[in-house]
Design a protein around this motif. Sequence first.
Motif, mmCIF file in Angstrom:
data_model
loop_
_atom_site.group_PDB
_atom_site.id
_atom_site.type_symbol
_atom_site.label_atom_id
_atom_site.label_comp_id
_atom_site.label_asym_id
_atom_site.label_seq_id
_atom_site.Cartn_x
_atom_site.Cartn_y
_atom_site.Cartn_z
ATOM 1 N N UNK A 1 -29.693 -17.205 17.519
ATOM 2 C CA UNK A 1 -29.313 -15.722 17.763
ATOM 3 C C UNK A 1 -27.985 -15.641 18.289
ATOM 4 N N UNK A 2 -26.982 -16.692 18.382
ATOM 5 C CA UNK A 2 -25.643 -16.406 18.934
ATOM 6 C C UNK A 2 -24.699 -15.976 17.638
ATOM 7 N N UNK A 3 -24.857 -14.950 17.519
ATOM 8 C CA UNK A 3 -23.987 -14.178 16.172
ATOM 9 C C UNK A 3 -22.652 -14.280 16.500
ATOM 10 N N UNK A 4 -21.875 -14.892 15.327
ATOM 11 C CA UNK A 4 -20.486 -15.215 15.915
ATOM 12 C C UNK A 4 -19.675 -13.768 15.886
ATOM 13 N N UNK B 1 -1.663 -14.152 -0.760
ATOM 14 C CA UNK B 1 -1.324 -14.903 0.464
ATOM 15 C C UNK B 1 -2.119 -14.249 1.508
ATOM 16 N N UNK B 2 -2.400 -13.198 1.349
ATOM 17 C CA UNK B 2 -3.509 -12.639 2.593
ATOM 18 C C UNK B 2 -4.943 -13.046 2.354
ATOM 19 N N UNK B 3 -5.146 -13.925 1.462
ATOM 20 C CA UNK B 3 -6.656 -14.479 1.278
ATOM 21 C C UNK B 3 -6.919 -15.752 1.462
ATOM 22 N N UNK B 4 -6.021 -16.324 2.142
ATOM 23 C CA UNK B 4 -5.675 -17.661 2.770
ATOM 24 C C UNK B 4 -6.470 -17.590 4.101
ATOM 25 N N UNK B 5 -7.211 -18.846 4.302
ATOM 26 C CA UNK B 5 -7.702 -19.235 5.739
ATOM 27 C C UNK B 5 -9.253 -18.821 5.685
ATOM 28 N N UNK B 6 -9.818 -18.834 4.448
ATOM 29 C CA UNK B 6 -11.382 -18.792 4.617
ATOM 30 C C UNK B 6 -11.989 -20.115 5.356
ATOM 31 N N UNK B 7 -13.225 -19.878 5.667
ATOM 32 C CA UNK B 7 -14.034 -20.942 6.184
ATOM 33 C C UNK B 7 -15.331 -20.808 6.180
ATOM 34 N N UNK B 8 -16.075 -21.707 6.964
ATOM 35 C CA UNK B 8 -17.575 -21.459 7.019
ATOM 36 C C UNK B 8 -17.909 -21.461 8.555
ATOM 37 N N UNK B 9 -18.818 -20.648 9.127
ATOM 38 C CA UNK B 9 -19.147 -20.348 10.447
ATOM 39 C C UNK B 9 -20.814 -20.673 10.540
ATOM 40 N N UNK B 10 -20.900 -21.537 11.389
ATOM 41 C CA UNK B 10 -22.475 -21.844 11.789
ATOM 42 C C UNK B 10 -22.666 -21.041 12.963
ATOM 43 N N UNK C 1 -25.143 -19.804 8.146
ATOM 44 C CA UNK C 1 -24.025 -20.462 7.854
ATOM 45 C C UNK C 1 -23.263 -19.203 6.928
ATOM 46 N N UNK C 2 -22.218 -18.629 7.225
ATOM 47 C CA UNK C 2 -21.671 -17.727 6.866
ATOM 48 C C UNK C 2 -20.197 -18.111 6.018
ATOM 49 N N UNK C 3 -19.747 -17.484 5.095
ATOM 50 C CA UNK C 3 -18.332 -17.601 4.723
ATOM 51 C C UNK C 3 -17.488 -16.438 5.015
ATOM 52 N N UNK D 1 -15.137 -7.680 2.912
ATOM 53 C CA UNK D 1 -15.039 -6.546 3.905
ATOM 54 C C UNK D 1 -16.665 -6.155 4.378
ATOM 55 N N UNK D 2 -17.326 -7.342 4.495
ATOM 56 C CA UNK D 2 -18.736 -7.401 4.983
ATOM 57 C C UNK D 2 -18.965 -8.855 5.199
ATOM 58 N N UNK D 3 -20.263 -8.875 5.940
ATOM 59 C CA UNK D 3 -20.811 -10.745 6.207
ATOM 60 C C UNK D 3 -20.977 -10.730 4.688
ATOM 61 N N UNK D 4 -20.885 -12.291 4.474
ATOM 62 C CA UNK D 4 -20.965 -12.835 3.279
ATOM 63 C C UNK D 4 -21.141 -14.383 3.294
ATOM 64 N N UNK D 5 -21.954 -14.903 2.327
ATOM 65 C CA UNK D 5 -22.073 -16.330 2.390
ATOM 66 C C UNK D 5 -22.183 -16.789 1.107
ATOM 67 N N UNK D 6 -21.995 -18.055 1.146
ATOM 68 C CA UNK D 6 -22.206 -18.766 -0.393
ATOM 69 C C UNK D 6 -23.588 -19.263 -0.577
ATOM 70 N N UNK D 7 -24.125 -18.844 -1.611
ATOM 71 C CA UNK D 7 -25.584 -19.322 -1.927
ATOM 72 C C UNK D 7 -25.854 -19.528 -3.474
ATOM 73 N N UNK D 8 -25.115 -19.040 -4.148
ATOM 74 C CA UNK D 8 -25.357 -18.994 -5.730
ATOM 75 C C UNK D 8 -24.830 -20.100 -6.555
ATOM 76 N N UNK D 9 -24.021 -21.053 -6.048
ATOM 77 C CA UNK D 9 -24.021 -22.066 -6.984
ATOM 78 C C UNK D 9 -24.432 -23.849 -6.466
ATOM 79 N N UNK D 10 -25.577 -24.062 -6.061
ATOM 80 C CA UNK D 10 -25.985 -24.976 -5.435
ATOM 81 C C UNK D 10 -25.871 -26.328 -6.295
ATOM 82 N N UNK D 11 -25.674 -26.037 -7.538
ATOM 83 C CA UNK D 11 -25.248 -27.468 -8.407
ATOM 84 C C UNK D 11 -23.851 -27.745 -8.163
ATOM 85 N N UNK D 12 -23.228 -26.921 -7.823
ATOM 86 C CA UNK D 12 -21.793 -27.352 -7.788
ATOM 87 C C UNK D 12 -21.097 -27.313 -6.281
#
Length: 477
Positions: free
Chosen positions: A329-332, A316-325, A261-263, A341-352
């Motif tokens: 092997x079907x890479x989006x 205003x250019x940073x709007x529209x972020x979401x999560x992609x599952x 799951x990517x951000x 400016x790279x592939x990225x995900x949220x993984x560092x704040x699981x308590x919140x």
Amino acid sequence: MPRRHLRMTGAADPLRAALRDLRTTLDVPEDFPPDVLAEADRAAGNPRLPARDATDLPFFTIDPPTSMDLDQAMHLNRRGNGYRVHYAIADVAAFVIPGAPVDTEAHRRVNTLYFPDERVPLHPPVLSEDAASLLPGRVRPAVLWTIDLDADGAATATHVERALVRSRAKLDYEGAQRQIDDGTAEPALALLRDIGRLREQQEVARGGISLNVPEQEIVERDGRYGLEYRAPLPADGWNAQISLLTGMAAADLMLAYGTGVLRTLPSAPDGAVARLRRSAQALGIDWPHHVPYAQVVRSLDPRDPHHAAFLQECTTLLRGAGYTVFTGGNVPEHAVHAAVADEYTHCTAPLRRLVDRYASELCLAAVGAADVPEWVLAALDALPKEMAEGTRRANTVERECVDLVEAALLQDRVGDVFDATVVDVEDDQPAAGTVHLTDPAVVAPVKGSTPLPLGERLRVRLTQADPGTAKVEFAPA
């Protein structure tokens, strides 16, 4: 930007009533159900502990001073000509049974919500502020990242595993910055500046962007609420770079594994960039056509009113972020986060944040060449929608709370005149926009009868302010 503390006089009761109404309107969860609390109590005393013991590493945390839900702890050291980053993330899955009450309630809440008068946590405090939190001096189960960097700060190797860790120190941003600046920081903390700067250079090289926009911050002292502007310290940015590094490493692991799951954030449309260029021209900011937007942003000083206005426009250019599952092997096709400016995900704040627990499990499976746990696969498809709804609610809470505090601060000053700076003008209504006040620390709409001078000083008159009834609004004086 100066930081100012403002106290309400006689507005506390209307504000608290308005905050209660806001929680009702947004259907914000309040107390945890009894079965959730009972399960959390049991889990707090009986977590699933990993085999590896990494308590010899002297970790430290950097968080706001009052925070107790500490998701991340780090230890930094030199390794040959490069560096090694140890980054421990609270292992929420060590306490939460899939499908059981705590898990079900977390899916209902999605995010921790922050109100001026209370915090609405994702998990019961016995877990989020105690048993699962990386508090100093406590042995805790964690998801431990080990990321090696070369002399330029580029990642060369990544490993992730479960381990027991123990933080040695709980630092805040101002204290960490002070120790680094005056030379009293321990070697591991002192390296945060070196690694942070190298990672910032890596960000520049790949075309990423971090906006240094001063933020309104609700503060509480002696039972009263006010607003301050807080310009991020360098230590904020260096700390964020460690989190970004880990999120990028996690995305790489999941993409190689074929499930994750990517951000994601799409690139800004041409129309939005063209609008930003018009704003730059109006504000007297030099933006040659051959110069990338990210490079222009890095040259700006948020203390300059024209630059601050342009930085506000850049958001205003940073709007529209979401999560992609993705699975099997079907890479989006569109997997990049445009601001990173790279592939990225949220993984560092699981308590919140709910999704981070799942990202950790996916990365652990990827490194161990193991199957993804069934409970993770079963939840993946629904996660983007859940996170979108939870993020929307969290953003609404943040925005509405600031609006309410602004109205409470100013409700007795309708008709007064203030010094302001115009930081935004609407494209289709040039007489309407947004003003930024330094004292009090307020950002609010302004409406007049003639075009507003973007980036310029303007005397404005307060036309309305009533917590829970009428948000703050100004008119040119």
